[in-house]
Design an enzyme around this catalytic site. Structure first.
Site, mmCIF file in Angstrom:
data_model
loop_
_atom_site.group_PDB
_atom_site.id
_atom_site.type_symbol
_atom_site.label_atom_id
_atom_site.label_comp_id
_atom_site.label_asym_id
_atom_site.label_seq_id
_atom_site.Cartn_x
_atom_site.Cartn_y
_atom_site.Cartn_z
ATOM 1 N N ARG A 231 59.218 21.339 26.610
ATOM 2 C CA ARG A 231 58.529 22.534 27.084
ATOM 3 C C ARG A 231 58.205 23.405 25.880
ATOM 4 N NH1 ARG A 231 57.059 20.516 31.037
ATOM 5 N NH2 ARG A 231 57.388 21.114 33.224
ATOM 6 N N ASP B 275 52.816 18.350 22.331
ATOM 7 C CA ASP B 275 52.136 18.162 23.610
ATOM 8 C C ASP B 275 52.260 19.399 24.482
ATOM 9 O OD1 ASP B 275 50.733 16.295 25.438
ATOM 10 O OD2 ASP B 275 52.524 16.549 26.681
ATOM 11 N N GLU C 192 49.673 27.944 27.429
ATOM 12 C CA GLU C 192 48.743 26.827 27.614
ATOM 13 C C GLU C 192 47.574 27.254 28.494
ATOM 14 O OE1 GLU C 192 50.870 23.401 29.032
ATOM 15 O OE2 GLU C 192 52.195 23.347 27.286
ATOM 16 N N HIS D 90 49.112 18.619 26.715
ATOM 17 C CA HIS D 90 50.144 18.455 27.757
ATOM 18 C C HIS D 90 49.826 17.227 28.622
ATOM 19 C CE1 HIS D 90 53.349 20.904 30.121
ATOM 20 N NE2 HIS D 90 53.539 19.597 30.263
#
Length: 317
Positions: free
Chosen positions: A228, A252, A257, A276
């Site tokens: 995360r 990622d 985001e 992600h």
């Protein structure tokens, strides 16, 4: 008597839908991204909690169990679920293959300069770029040895890597040479050529990686985060890259985001960014439904509770 029902918040293929119906032939099953509010409100089981519809779930007095469509569940209203004794199960384990493949895509990209050569290809530039690094016989530190971490360790062993693991319990796991607890994280960081974070986000893991941790890593080490975004202090990470305290990163997930367009991370040569997407796989739906949800549904009918991937509120995962 009102029929019991399941609301599945996505479009499900006929094979998986039929498999569920065979387990609960007398139940109503509602599927799709636009399930009527009255059907959401009366569902006993909800598959895939959508944030945009959360007000419809929390107003329901029928809901007994939520099957998350993701491994991470920190975006759900956990307080509401706990207060109302609603079971919560995650999709943990579904991502072990695709995410471990992504982790090694980052690592091989770094060592064999694939990310550099792709940029050069776009510029029609023929340049060796001082390629020399290998993965074989290096040391990898896996922080968070769940299903993803285990699969990553297994692949690492095939490269002859030394595998160091960090997990809350400190219990040994196959393919991990040495296991540590979070209190010994610094020992792992100092020795690792690659540091891979596969942790869930909890109060304990928030900003677990900051200025101090990056300073403990080798200047040549590569850092990978597929857990995360908020596990990492992004400002400290950017500073560590700018000061060349670490060799590079594969990311990622991010604190915000999508990653903001003005983030320095976009333009750094030693950074690989994916949106992600590390857990994406052609087998995602089958694995959630066949390997997790249906076995849990059978357990729910017999025992009144699911048994696989049950969220533990006291632990945060």
């Amino acid at each position: 008597m009102t029929k019991r029902s399941i609301a599945i918040n996505l479009n499900l293929d006929e094979q998986n839908l039929q498999a569920i119906q065979e387990v609960v032939p007398d139940w109503d099953i509602y599927t799709g991204k636009d399930i009527a509010e009255e059907n959401l409100n009366k569902a006993e089981i909800l598959v895939h909690w959508r944030e945009s519809q959360a007000n419809k779930y929390v107003n329901s007095n029928k809901l007994k169990w939520v099957q998350s469509w993701s491994a991470g569940v920190d975006y759900l209203d956990l307080d509401h679920l706990q207060k109302n004794d609603i079971h919560l199960t995650s999709a943990s384990g579904v991502h072990a293959y695709p995410i471990s493949e992504t982790i090694f895509a980052y690592m091989l990209g770094f060592t064999r300069l694939i990310h550099t050569y792709i940029r050069q290809q776009q510029e029609k530039k023929w340049y060796h770029a001082n390629l020399k690094a290998e993965i074989h016989e290096k040391t990898i530190g896996i922080v968070g040895v769940g299903e993803i971490g285990k699969e990553t360790a297994k692949i690492a062993q095939a490269f002859g890597m030394k595998v160091l693991g960090v997990r809350h319990s400190g219990r040994d796991v196959d393919y991990v040479d040495e296991m540590y607890t979070p209190s010994d994280l610094s020992l792992v960081l100092e020795r690792s050529d690659f540091v891979v974070v596969t942790l869930p986000l909890t109060k304990e893991t928030h900003h677990m990686f900051g200025k101090e941790q990056f300073a403990q890593m080798k200047n040549s080490a590569f850092f990978v985060n597929i857990g995360r975004g908020s596990i990492v202090d992004e400002t400290a990470l950017i500073s560590a890259l700018q000061q060349k305290e670490i060799g590079g990163v594969g990311l990622d997930v991010f604190e915000s985001e999508p990653l903001q367009s003005d983030s320095p991370l976009w333009e750094m040569d030693n950074v690989i960014i994916t949106p992600h997407s590390a857990g994406a796989t052609e087998y995602y739906t089958n694995r959630v439904i066949q390997d997790i949800f249906i076995p849990n549904l059978k357990s729910y009918l017999v025992k009144g509770a699911p048994t696989i991937n049950v969220f533990q509120h006291n632990l945060g995962y």
